[in-house]
Motif scaffolding. Structure first.
Motif, short mmCIF file in Angstrom:
data_model
loop_
_atom_site.label_atom_id
_atom_site.label_comp_id
_atom_site.label_asym_id
_atom_site.label_seq_id
_atom_site.Cartn_x
_atom_site.Cartn_y
_atom_site.Cartn_z
N LEU A 123 68.11 -17.17 -7.42
CA LEU A 123 67.34 -16.40 -6.47
C LEU A 123 65.37 -16.84 -6.60
O LEU A 123 65.43 -17.59 -5.95
N LEU A 199 73.51 -12.79 1.15
CA LEU A 199 73.46 -13.69 -0.15
C LEU A 199 75.43 -13.73 -0.18
O LEU A 199 75.77 -12.47 -0.04
N VAL A 209 72.45 -18.93 1.35
CA VAL A 209 71.96 -17.64 1.61
C VAL A 209 71.70 -17.71 3.14
O VAL A 209 72.05 -18.71 4.12
N ILE A 226 65.30 -8.07 -2.95
CA ILE A 226 66.34 -8.53 -4.11
C ILE A 226 66.78 -8.15 -5.17
O ILE A 226 68.17 -7.89 -5.71
#
Length: 306
Positions: A123, A199, A209, A226
């Motif tokens: 991420l 996601l 994504v 997130i």
């Protein structure tokens, strides 16, 4: 008077595709459920998906993604839904709609990824790559809203959710986020809606994504949400370290997690147990997050839909 939408059902989607893209008229069309709060989604054949906005807040997304995602896709370490066509309003449906490449995968879950340090690094790598893209490298997009722009709506939401969460703790966090030092430097490209529901995973690993409707230049703290929607405290610390996030940015990120969580909670929790659970977790995590010098506390009562 607001225009009444026709029922966005499979027959309407079929008719729009057949009318505007007859080359795809023989491909099977299957609704995707749950599709999300912004779009009705159908799978078209094996390789395509059709996305029709449900409301006016999502009507610019088809053209924004058409302009941006083909260029972004090769620059990002996770797949994104590259559009192949934008449909026109027709048959009583009033807005642009999109046909995109189908992305295999399942929506990410807290149960599957919250403790994953690999996911935390992936991420962070995605956000670093996105922030490295010049905000004017494709079609112009508006600068994203700021925390201050959401002040009135957030305070209203705090009052509405006071039976579920500690209003004093939420107000203290919100005040602190607004007062945090602003980012020094020009805006960077932000996803803007970087939460668990956007996601996808394949075989338990992050793969894609989606949903770039909020893409735009702004404060990268918005994408720290997130950490509070998906990650555990331990993996959130790994994510933060990988991005080298300072205290002020982390505090603004907590503010973004709080305001977006409250917005979704007050709008949808009464009708959706799934959204109620996800946003309750998000708000709790924002209130409890360590690491920015603000006094911490759970600040949570027994949550229930508003």
């Amino acid at each position: 008077m607001a225009r009444e939408l026709p029922a966005i059902d499979t027959q309407l989607v079929r008719d729009l595709v057949d009318l505007q893209f007859p080359g795809w008229s023989r491909l099977p069309l299957t609704p995707v459920d749950p599709a999300g709060s912004d779009h009705v989604i159908h799978r078209l054949g094996d390789e395509l998906s059709v996305r029709l906005p449900r409301h006016e807040g999502a009507i610019e997304q088809a053209e924004k993604e058409r302009d941006w995602l083909p260029g972004l896709a090769p620059l990002l370490p996770l797949a994104v839904p590259v559009p192949v066509a934008v449909g026109r309003p027709a048959l009583g449906y009033p807005w642009p709609w999109a046909v995109t490449r189908w992305l295999d995968g399942e929506v990410a879950t807290v149960e599957g990824l919250s403790d994953s340090t690999r996911a935390a690094h992936e991420l962070a790598a995605f956000l670093r790559a996105l922030q490295a893209v010049a905000p004017d490298s494709a079609a112009p997009v508006e600068v994203r809203e700021t925390l201050a722009d959401r002040d009135a709506a957030t305070r209203t939401a705090i009052a509405r959710a006071a039976d579920a969460f500690d209003a004093t703790a939420m107000t203290e966090l919100w005040d602190a986020a607004l007062a945090a030092p602003a980012r020094q430097g020009p805006p960077v490209l932000c996803h803007g809606d970087f939460h668990t529901g956007n996601l996808l995973t394949v075989d338990g690993r992050l793969s894609s994504v989606i949903d770039f409707g909020s893409l735009g230049p702004g404060d990268p703290a918005v994408d720290l949400m997130i950490a509070f929607t998906l990650l555990s405290p331990g993996s959130a610390a790994v994510f933060r370290a990988a991005l080298d996030v300072d205290d002020a940015t982390w505090l603004r990120g907590r503010g973004w997690a709080l305001t977006t969580g409250l917005s979704a909670y007050t709008a949808y929790a009464a009708d959706s147990p799934r959204i109620a659970a996800a946003t309750t977790r998000q708000i709790r995590a924002a209130l409890a997050a360590p690491g920015d010098g603000l006094a911490q506390g759970e600040g949570v009562r027994t949550a229930h839909p508003v």
